[in-house]
Design a protein around this motif. Structure first.
Motif, PDB file in Angstrom:
ATOM      1  N   PRO A 113       0.852  -1.193   0.000  1.00  0.00           N
ATOM      2  CA  PRO A 113       0.000   0.000   0.000  1.00  0.00           C
ATOM      3  C   PRO A 113       0.888   1.244   0.000  1.00  0.00           C
ATOM      4  CG  PRO A 113      -0.683  -1.574   1.698  1.00  0.00           C
ATOM      5  CD  PRO A 113       0.643  -2.041   1.191  1.00  0.00           C
ATOM      6  N   SER A 114       0.527   2.222  -0.801  1.00  0.00           N
ATOM      7  CA  SER A 114       1.408   3.385  -0.955  1.00  0.00           C
ATOM      8  C   SER A 114       1.610   4.140   0.350  1.00  0.00           C
ATOM      9  CB  SER A 114       0.849   4.325  -2.022  1.00  0.00           C
ATOM     10  OG  SER A 114      -0.461   4.756  -1.691  1.00  0.00           O
ATOM     11  N   ASP A 115       0.610   4.090   1.246  1.00  0.00           N
ATOM     12  CA  ASP A 115       0.749   4.857   2.482  1.00  0.00           C
ATOM     13  C   ASP A 115       1.667   4.196   3.508  1.00  0.00           C
ATOM     14  OD1 ASP A 115      -0.891   2.770   3.213  1.00  0.00           O
ATOM     15  OD2 ASP A 115      -2.515   4.026   3.984  1.00  0.00           O
ATOM     16  N   LEU A 116       2.204   3.001   3.191  1.00  0.00           N
ATOM     17  CA  LEU A 116       3.182   2.372   4.073  1.00  0.00           C
ATOM     18  C   LEU A 116       4.575   2.976   3.906  1.00  0.00           C
ATOM     19  CD1 LEU A 116       2.645  -1.515   4.170  1.00  0.00           C
ATOM     20  CD2 LEU A 116       2.108   0.179   5.921  1.00  0.00           C
ATOM     21  N   LEU A 117       4.818   3.602   2.765  1.00  0.00           N
ATOM     22  CA  LEU A 117       6.167   4.095   2.457  1.00  0.00           C
ATOM     23  C   LEU A 117       6.347   5.519   2.971  1.00  0.00           C
ATOM     24  CD1 LEU A 117       5.886   1.652   0.505  1.00  0.00           C
ATOM     25  CD2 LEU A 117       7.386   2.889  -1.053  1.00  0.00           C
ATOM     26  N   ALA A 118       7.369   5.698   3.789  1.00  0.00           N
ATOM     27  CA  ALA A 118       7.695   7.026   4.308  1.00  0.00           C
ATOM     28  C   ALA A 118       9.012   7.494   3.710  1.00  0.00           C
ATOM     29  CB  ALA A 118       7.825   6.979   5.831  1.00  0.00           C
ATOM     30  N   PRO A 119       9.063   8.680   3.098  1.00  0.00           N
ATOM     31  CA  PRO A 119      10.344   9.205   2.614  1.00  0.00           C
ATOM     32  C   PRO A 119      11.360   9.237   3.749  1.00  0.00           C
ATOM     33  CG  PRO A 119       8.527  10.534   1.784  1.00  0.00           C
ATOM     34  CD  PRO A 119       7.939   9.600   2.800  1.00  0.00           C
ATOM     35  N   TRP A 120      12.571   8.717   3.479  1.00  0.00           N
ATOM     36  CA  TRP A 120      13.538   8.552   4.557  1.00  0.00           C
ATOM     37  C   TRP A 120      14.876   9.221   4.280  1.00  0.00           C
ATOM     38  CZ3 TRP A 120      12.569   7.113   9.331  1.00  0.00           C
ATOM     39  CH2 TRP A 120      13.638   6.833  10.175  1.00  0.00           C
ATOM     40  N   ALA A 121      15.401   9.121   3.064  1.00  0.00           N
ATOM     41  CA  ALA A 121      16.738   9.666   2.786  1.00  0.00           C
ATOM     42  C   ALA A 121      16.922   9.843   1.288  1.00  0.00           C
ATOM     43  CB  ALA A 121      17.818   8.746   3.343  1.00  0.00           C
ATOM     44  N   ASN A 122      17.901  10.672   0.933  1.00  0.00           N
ATOM     45  CA  ASN A 122      18.273  10.894  -0.464  1.00  0.00           C
ATOM     46  C   ASN A 122      19.794  10.948  -0.552  1.00  0.00           C
ATOM     47  OD1 ASN A 122      18.395  13.776  -2.618  1.00  0.00           O
ATOM     48  ND2 ASN A 122      18.252  11.673  -3.283  1.00  0.00           N
ATOM     49  N   TRP A 123      20.356   9.983  -1.249  1.00  0.00           N
ATOM     50  CA  TRP A 123      21.810   9.909  -1.421  1.00  0.00           C
ATOM     51  C   TRP A 123      22.131   9.999  -2.909  1.00  0.00           C
ATOM     52  CZ3 TRP A 123      26.029   8.485   2.022  1.00  0.00           C
ATOM     53  CH2 TRP A 123      25.652   8.497   3.378  1.00  0.00           C
ATOM     54  N   ILE A 124      23.140  10.797  -3.234  1.00  0.00           N
ATOM     55  CA  ILE A 124      23.566  10.987  -4.616  1.00  0.00           C
ATOM     56  C   ILE A 124      25.000  10.483  -4.746  1.00  0.00           C
ATOM     57  CG2 ILE A 124      23.844  12.640  -6.496  1.00  0.00           C
ATOM     58  CD1 ILE A 124      22.026  14.532  -4.758  1.00  0.00           C
ATOM     59  N   THR A 125      25.231   9.609  -5.706  1.00  0.00           N
ATOM     60  CA  THR A 125      26.563   9.046  -5.925  1.00  0.00           C
ATOM     61  C   THR A 125      27.571  10.154  -6.204  1.00  0.00           C
ATOM     62  OG1 THR A 125      25.447   7.166  -6.956  1.00  0.00           O
ATOM     63  CG2 THR A 125      27.841   7.283  -7.200  1.00  0.00           C
ATOM     64  N   PRO A 126      28.758  10.125  -5.574  1.00  0.00           N
ATOM     65  CA  PRO A 126      29.772  11.162  -5.835  1.00  0.00           C
ATOM     66  C   PRO A 126      30.112  11.263  -7.314  1.00  0.00           C
ATOM     67  CG  PRO A 126      30.392   9.849  -3.932  1.00  0.00           C
ATOM     68  CD  PRO A 126      29.194   9.169  -4.537  1.00  0.00           C
ATOM     69  N   VAL A 127      30.549  12.457  -7.719  1.00  0.00           N
ATOM     70  CA  VAL A 127      30.756  12.738  -9.139  1.00  0.00           C
ATOM     71  C   VAL A 127      31.952  12.000  -9.733  1.00  0.00           C
ATOM     72  CG1 VAL A 127      29.680  14.995  -8.970  1.00  0.00           C
ATOM     73  CG2 VAL A 127      32.149  14.792  -8.631  1.00  0.00           C
ATOM     74  N   ASP A 128      32.808  11.423  -8.894  1.00  0.00           N
ATOM     75  CA  ASP A 128      33.969  10.713  -9.434  1.00  0.00           C
ATOM     76  C   ASP A 128      33.680   9.245  -9.720  1.00  0.00           C
ATOM     77  OD1 ASP A 128      33.667  10.181  -6.720  1.00  0.00           O
ATOM     78  OD2 ASP A 128      35.818   9.906  -6.367  1.00  0.00           O
ATOM     79  N   GLN A 129      32.438   8.814  -9.515  1.00  0.00           N
ATOM     80  CA  GLN A 129      32.089   7.419  -9.749  1.00  0.00           C
ATOM     81  C   GLN A 129      31.610   7.218 -11.192  1.00  0.00           C
ATOM     82  OE1 GLN A 129      32.599   4.955  -7.250  1.00  0.00           O
ATOM     83  NE2 GLN A 129      33.707   6.761  -6.526  1.00  0.00           N
ATOM     84  N   PRO A 130      31.899   6.053 -11.798  1.00  0.00           N
ATOM     85  CA  PRO A 130      31.548   5.830 -13.214  1.00  0.00           C
ATOM     86  C   PRO A 130      30.051   5.638 -13.457  1.00  0.00           C
ATOM     87  CG  PRO A 130      32.523   3.855 -12.268  1.00  0.00           C
ATOM     88  CD  PRO A 130      32.681   4.942 -11.238  1.00  0.00           C
TER      89      PRO A 130
END
Length: 233
Positions: A113-130
């Motif tokens: 159910p969509s209401d089970l999901l709570a926004p928790w974190a946002n991580w962006i891969t560093p720019v030096d990664q392929p």
């Protein structure tokens, strides 16, 4: 505020990942996948179910449901400082939420159910990664009637593991975790931590180039220091 997605080098693609949780008598557990060695990203790593956001997520929800307006407003508020913020924040929130639900269905057979999901974190891969991702993590505490299973070819096995067990295995070198997984499990290992939070505004995490190895070395040093403090004289 810059999300960090559009930087020099490789563009970070949107992705969604879901931390499926349950509390047992012996501690909090999480559903994880053990990625196969042949994968071109996160090979041999232990990860949460998830994957990149596809074009289909903008037009088709995984179970045909429409997201409640109030839910999208709540998610847009949570993601306001990420790359999903802006004039189309609710549309963006719907797209990434749809991807999260689709990935869980494809990889574990569970219709969430969509209401089970709570926004928790946002991580962006560093720019030096392929290979780079702008990953939106959700936390979801599963009711007893929902039981995920292993059904993805991207992993050799999937299943429930104790969070403390996972962290100890990583410290011992018997399994591998990426920095976001480590940090999020550290946050969630405490069974008294309230889930989902009443309100959570997510701050994006974008490490500096070259920071991945430093992250692991700093953690090893902190772990060794912690163990040294616990060792009796």
């Amino acid at each position: 505020m810059s999300s960090g997605r559009e930087t020099q080098g490789v563009l970070a693609r949107e992705a969604a990942s879901v931390i499926l949780l349950r509390d047992e008598a012996n501690g909090r557990q999480v559903f994880v996948q053990h990625r196969v060695a042949s994968m071109d990203f996160a090979a041999n790593m232990v990860v949460f179910p998830g994957g990149r956001v596809d074009a289909v997520d903008s037009v088709t929800l995984p179970t045909g449901q429409a997201f409640p307006e109030a839910l999208l407003a709540q998610h847009a508020q949570a993601w306001q400082h990420t790359s999903l913020g802006g004039e189309l924040a609710q549309d963006s929130a719907a797209r990434v939420l749809s991807a999260a639900l689709r990935e869980v269905l494809e990889e574990s057979g569970v219709v969430l159910p969509s209401d089970l999901l709570a926004p928790w974190a946002n991580w962006i891969t560093p720019v030096d990664q392929p290979k780079r991702f702008d990953t939106f993590f959700y936390a979801a505490v599963l009711p007893a009637e929902l039981e995920p299973r292993h059904q993805t070819t991207e992993a050799s096995k999937s299943g429930w593991m104790g969070i403390q067990e996972i962290l100890e295995a990583h410290d011992a070198g018997t399994l591998r975790l990426m920095p976001p997984t480590l940090v999020l499990l550290d946050e969630l290992v405490d069974p008294d931590a309230a889930l989902p939070p009443a309100s959570r505004v997510v701050t994006p995490v974008l490490a500096e180039p070259g920071a991945v190895e430093k992250f692991y070395s700093d953690r090893r040093a902190a772990r060794q220091s912690h163990l040294g403090q616990e060792t009796p004289d």
